[in-house]
Motif scaffolding. Sequence first.
Motif, PDB file in Angstrom:
ATOM      1  N   PHE A 113       0.813  -1.217   0.000  1.00 32.74           N
ATOM      2  CA  PHE A 113       0.000   0.000   0.000  1.00 32.74           C
ATOM      3  C   PHE A 113       0.842   1.262   0.000  1.00 32.74           C
ATOM      4  O   PHE A 113       0.432   2.276  -0.581  1.00 32.74           O
ATOM      5  N   ALA A 114       2.017   1.227   0.600  1.00 30.12           N
ATOM      6  CA  ALA A 114       2.912   2.381   0.497  1.00 30.12           C
ATOM      7  C   ALA A 114       3.307   2.588  -0.961  1.00 30.12           C
ATOM      8  O   ALA A 114       3.253   3.714  -1.484  1.00 30.12           O
ATOM      9  N   ALA A 115       3.695   1.499  -1.638  1.00 28.44           N
ATOM     10  CA  ALA A 115       4.097   1.596  -3.038  1.00 28.44           C
ATOM     11  C   ALA A 115       2.924   1.964  -3.937  1.00 28.44           C
ATOM     12  O   ALA A 115       3.063   2.774  -4.864  1.00 28.44           O
ATOM     13  N   LEU A 116       1.762   1.372  -3.675  1.00 33.10           N
ATOM     14  CA  LEU A 116       0.585   1.657  -4.503  1.00 33.10           C
ATOM     15  C   LEU A 116       0.190   3.122  -4.409  1.00 33.10           C
ATOM     16  O   LEU A 116      -0.072   3.780  -5.435  1.00 33.10           O
ATOM     17  N   LEU A 117       0.157   3.660  -3.184  1.00 27.36           N
ATOM     18  CA  LEU A 117      -0.223   5.070  -3.024  1.00 27.36           C
ATOM     19  C   LEU A 117       0.810   5.999  -3.645  1.00 27.36           C
ATOM     20  O   LEU A 117       0.461   6.993  -4.299  1.00 27.36           O
ATOM     21  N   LEU A 118       2.085   5.686  -3.455  1.00 28.55           N
ATOM     22  CA  LEU A 118       3.125   6.505  -4.085  1.00 28.55           C
ATOM     23  C   LEU A 118       3.000   6.456  -5.596  1.00 28.55           C
ATOM     24  O   LEU A 118       3.155   7.483  -6.279  1.00 28.55           O
ATOM     25  N   ALA A 119       2.705   5.286  -6.140  1.00 37.11           N
ATOM     26  CA  ALA A 119       2.522   5.158  -7.584  1.00 37.11           C
ATOM     27  C   ALA A 119       1.297   5.936  -8.051  1.00 37.11           C
ATOM     28  O   ALA A 119       1.334   6.628  -9.081  1.00 37.11           O
ATOM     29  N   GLN A 120       0.203   5.840  -7.311  1.00 36.82           N
ATOM     30  CA  GLN A 120      -1.016   6.553  -7.692  1.00 36.82           C
ATOM     31  C   GLN A 120      -0.840   8.067  -7.613  1.00 36.82           C
ATOM     32  O   GLN A 120      -1.532   8.808  -8.316  1.00 36.82           O
ATOM     33  N   MET A 121       0.098   8.507  -6.762  1.00 36.74           N
ATOM     34  CA  MET A 121       0.396   9.936  -6.669  1.00 36.74           C
ATOM     35  C   MET A 121       1.480  10.374  -7.652  1.00 36.74           C
ATOM     36  O   MET A 121       1.863  11.537  -7.671  1.00 36.74           O
ATOM     37  N   GLY A 122       1.989   9.411  -8.455  1.00 41.53           N
ATOM     38  CA  GLY A 122       2.941   9.755  -9.500  1.00 41.53           C
ATOM     39  C   GLY A 122       4.403   9.715  -9.114  1.00 41.53           C
ATOM     40  O   GLY A 122       5.257  10.194  -9.879  1.00 41.53           O
ATOM     41  N   PHE A 123       4.755   9.100  -7.976  1.00 37.46           N
ATOM     42  CA  PHE A 123       6.143   9.131  -7.512  1.00 37.46           C
ATOM     43  C   PHE A 123       6.981   7.936  -7.975  1.00 37.46           C
ATOM     44  O   PHE A 123       8.171   7.863  -7.682  1.00 37.46           O
ATOM     45  N   LYS A 124       6.394   6.980  -8.678  1.00 38.40           N
ATOM     46  CA  LYS A 124       7.108   5.877  -9.310  1.00 38.40           C
ATOM     47  C   LYS A 124       8.103   5.189  -8.361  1.00 38.40           C
ATOM     48  O   LYS A 124       9.322   5.219  -8.571  1.00 38.40           O
ATOM     49  N   VAL A 214      -5.050 -11.407  -5.934  1.00 38.62           N
ATOM     50  CA  VAL A 214      -5.238  -9.996  -5.574  1.00 38.62           C
ATOM     51  C   VAL A 214      -3.894  -9.282  -5.518  1.00 38.62           C
ATOM     52  O   VAL A 214      -3.724  -8.184  -6.065  1.00 38.62           O
ATOM     53  N   VAL A 215      -2.929  -9.904  -4.856  1.00 42.91           N
ATOM     54  CA  VAL A 215      -1.595  -9.301  -4.733  1.00 42.91           C
ATOM     55  C   VAL A 215      -0.958  -9.110  -6.106  1.00 42.91           C
ATOM     56  O   VAL A 215      -0.331  -8.076  -6.386  1.00 42.91           O
ATOM     57  N   GLU A 216      -1.116 -10.076  -6.990  1.00 42.87           N
ATOM     58  CA  GLU A 216      -0.526  -9.968  -8.331  1.00 42.87           C
ATOM     59  C   GLU A 216      -1.112  -8.777  -9.092  1.00 42.87           C
ATOM     60  O   GLU A 216      -0.383  -8.050  -9.786  1.00 42.87           O
ATOM     61  N   LYS A 217      -2.417  -8.568  -8.977  1.00 40.72           N
ATOM     62  CA  LYS A 217      -3.042  -7.446  -9.695  1.00 40.72           C
ATOM     63  C   LYS A 217      -2.594  -6.100  -9.124  1.00 40.72           C
ATOM     64  O   LYS A 217      -2.430  -5.123  -9.870  1.00 40.72           O
ATOM     65  N   ILE A 222       0.915  -1.093  -9.826  1.00 39.46           N
ATOM     66  CA  ILE A 222       2.085  -0.290  -9.459  1.00 39.46           C
ATOM     67  C   ILE A 222       3.033  -0.167 -10.649  1.00 39.46           C
ATOM     68  O   ILE A 222       3.548   0.927 -10.955  1.00 39.46           O
ATOM     69  N   ILE A 223       3.250  -1.284 -11.346  1.00 37.37           N
ATOM     70  CA  ILE A 223       4.144  -1.273 -12.510  1.00 37.37           C
ATOM     71  C   ILE A 223       3.580  -0.400 -13.622  1.00 37.37           C
ATOM     72  O   ILE A 223       4.298   0.394 -14.245  1.00 37.37           O
ATOM     73  N   GLU A 224       2.281  -0.527 -13.879  1.00 35.29           N
ATOM     74  CA  GLU A 224       1.654   0.270 -14.940  1.00 35.29           C
ATOM     75  C   GLU A 224       1.731   1.765 -14.660  1.00 35.29           C
ATOM     76  O   GLU A 224       1.738   2.584 -15.583  1.00 35.29           O
ATOM     77  N   ILE A 229       9.113  -3.294  -9.164  1.00 39.07           N
ATOM     78  CA  ILE A 229       9.166  -4.277  -8.085  1.00 39.07           C
ATOM     79  C   ILE A 229      10.359  -5.172  -8.378  1.00 39.07           C
ATOM     80  O   ILE A 229      10.369  -5.893  -9.377  1.00 39.07           O
ATOM     81  N   ARG A 230      11.365  -5.112  -7.542  1.00 40.32           N
ATOM     82  CA  ARG A 230      12.574  -5.894  -7.734  1.00 40.32           C
ATOM     83  C   ARG A 230      12.622  -7.025  -6.708  1.00 40.32           C
ATOM     84  O   ARG A 230      12.832  -6.788  -5.531  1.00 40.32           O
ATOM     85  N   PHE A 231      12.418  -8.241  -7.183  1.00 42.48           N
ATOM     86  CA  PHE A 231      12.391  -9.400  -6.294  1.00 42.48           C
ATOM     87  C   PHE A 231      13.798  -9.959  -6.077  1.00 42.48           C
ATOM     88  O   PHE A 231      14.721  -9.675  -6.833  1.00 42.48           O
ATOM     89  N   SER A 232      13.926 -10.767  -5.029  1.00 43.90           N
ATOM     90  CA  SER A 232      15.202 -11.387  -4.664  1.00 43.90           C
ATOM     91  C   SER A 232      16.304 -10.348  -4.503  1.00 43.90           C
ATOM     92  O   SER A 232      17.447 -10.564  -4.916  1.00 43.90           O
TER      93      SER A 232
END
Length: 536
Positions: A113-124, A214-217, A222-224, A229-232
């Motif tokens: 949710f931190a990443a989603l909100l930052l993305a929705q606010m345009g902070f990538k 749900v998590v995948e969507k 966020i990516i769109e 999202i950098r895994f490992s």
Amino acid sequence: MIRITELRLPIDHPPEAVEAAILQRLKIRSQDLIQTEVFKRSYDARKTATLAFIYTVDVSVKDEEAVLAKFTNDIHIRPSPDTSYHFLAQASALKAPDFLRPVVIGFGPCGIFAALLLAQMGFKPIVLERGKKVRERTQDTWGLWRKHVLNPESNVQFGEGGAGTFSDGKLYSQIKDPKFYGRKVIHEFVKAGAPAEITYVAKPHIGTFRLVGVVEKMRQEIIELGGEIRFSQKVIGFDIENEQIQGVKIEGHEDLKADHVVLALGHSARDTFAALHEAGVFMEAKPFSVGFRIEHPQSLIDKARLGPHAGNTLIGAADYKLVHHAKNGRTVYSFCMCPGGTVVAATSEPNRVVTNGMSQYSRNERNANAGIVVGITPEDYPGGPLAGIDFQREIESKAFELGGRTYEAPGQLVGDFLEGKPSIEFGSVIPSYQPGVHLTDLAASLPAYAIEAIREAIPAFEKQIPGFSMKDAVLTGVETRTSSPLRITRGPKLQSLNIKGLYPAGEGAGYAGGILSAGVDGIKVAEAVALDYLAS
């Protein structure tokens, strides 16, 4: 719109009865009702013979002002409050568009949710997650459950979705939420594919398998929106100069520059806590709880809680919440109760055993389970901010030994536990924990004061739930990760007390407990990050 509260209907009412009750309550005709939206639905089980649903509904009607005027003295008919979420900032308002992108460490509920909100606010944002994508980590998690093989970087604790993915997916909390951040969390889950009913049922849950999709969507959104999202990618150090975060060190990768870093670590990132402590980030020990998982037949809990309505599919599997204040001064309580669920292996470190509870959306497994845990404080584990981790590890290592050193968990029948003798064979309750339960005497697995308190609490809980102390019920050890054993303390702008640009968040930082509160905290921290960008 108009909000109506305390609208009571029989538990087996037909769907059209809600509208009929609204018309009767407001004394209006059907043609005057424009729209109806259920805001909340719960049930009153205090008198099980007359079990009823209790609705809070928002309605749109013709001539709303005149309707409200008729009910000025009725506290259950009022204008609907605005429960929609409003963004506090947008990156487009920045004076300097070439800012260093914010970094979020961890991709559990708080990090999502931190990443989603930052993305929705345009902070990538850039997200660094030490574990794998959710479907890959699911396979690794099954590797422990089915084959006794632990992957320390991909398990119940680490990976996309965090520990909440392998839980009941419970979305209720006791946090105060005057700005309706919780509604934002729930609506984002629904948008990503969670069942629509979670917006109004009193104790919403999604279930483990549904959470995966749900998590995948949410990751895809966020990516769109320009996030990564950098895994490992495991963070192993922090670059701090003049009490300002400058970047993070990543195992096997180049350092990443950043002046806004969200610490959404979860409660089990013990090595990251140590790295933060070594870097001089202020933190302090905090209380948490330890204990066991207890399993009963779900039918027993249903009968005790719902009486003649036990098994009603409209209500579903019953839950409980119990508290007992023991004579030795300890508080014992039920934790993370999972109706119709299973007990799961939740360790993230080799040669240790940790339990947790999980349910699917259907909640139709044979057993009910819950943690029965005892509150402890830093006075029980003196030694500084990281002492609670050492305390947890000692208990988890002992459980590994008592379970036979194969990742099987130590277990004991409740009757034997109360009598102080080891168990030899299971009775009518078969434990659900995989890779298996090794019967023993659990008295050696926890401090004596905890054992004493739990032995006193279980018969006391019997008074609230008949059958709770049944001899064949099973205790499985150990439950140690009820919450973070430390707090990475933050100030009024949600930054670390002594490191500017570092934002402790969620369960790992000691500011949440569960999926909903962690998501809410992620939103709050994202807002604080955005406002700091705009202020600089």
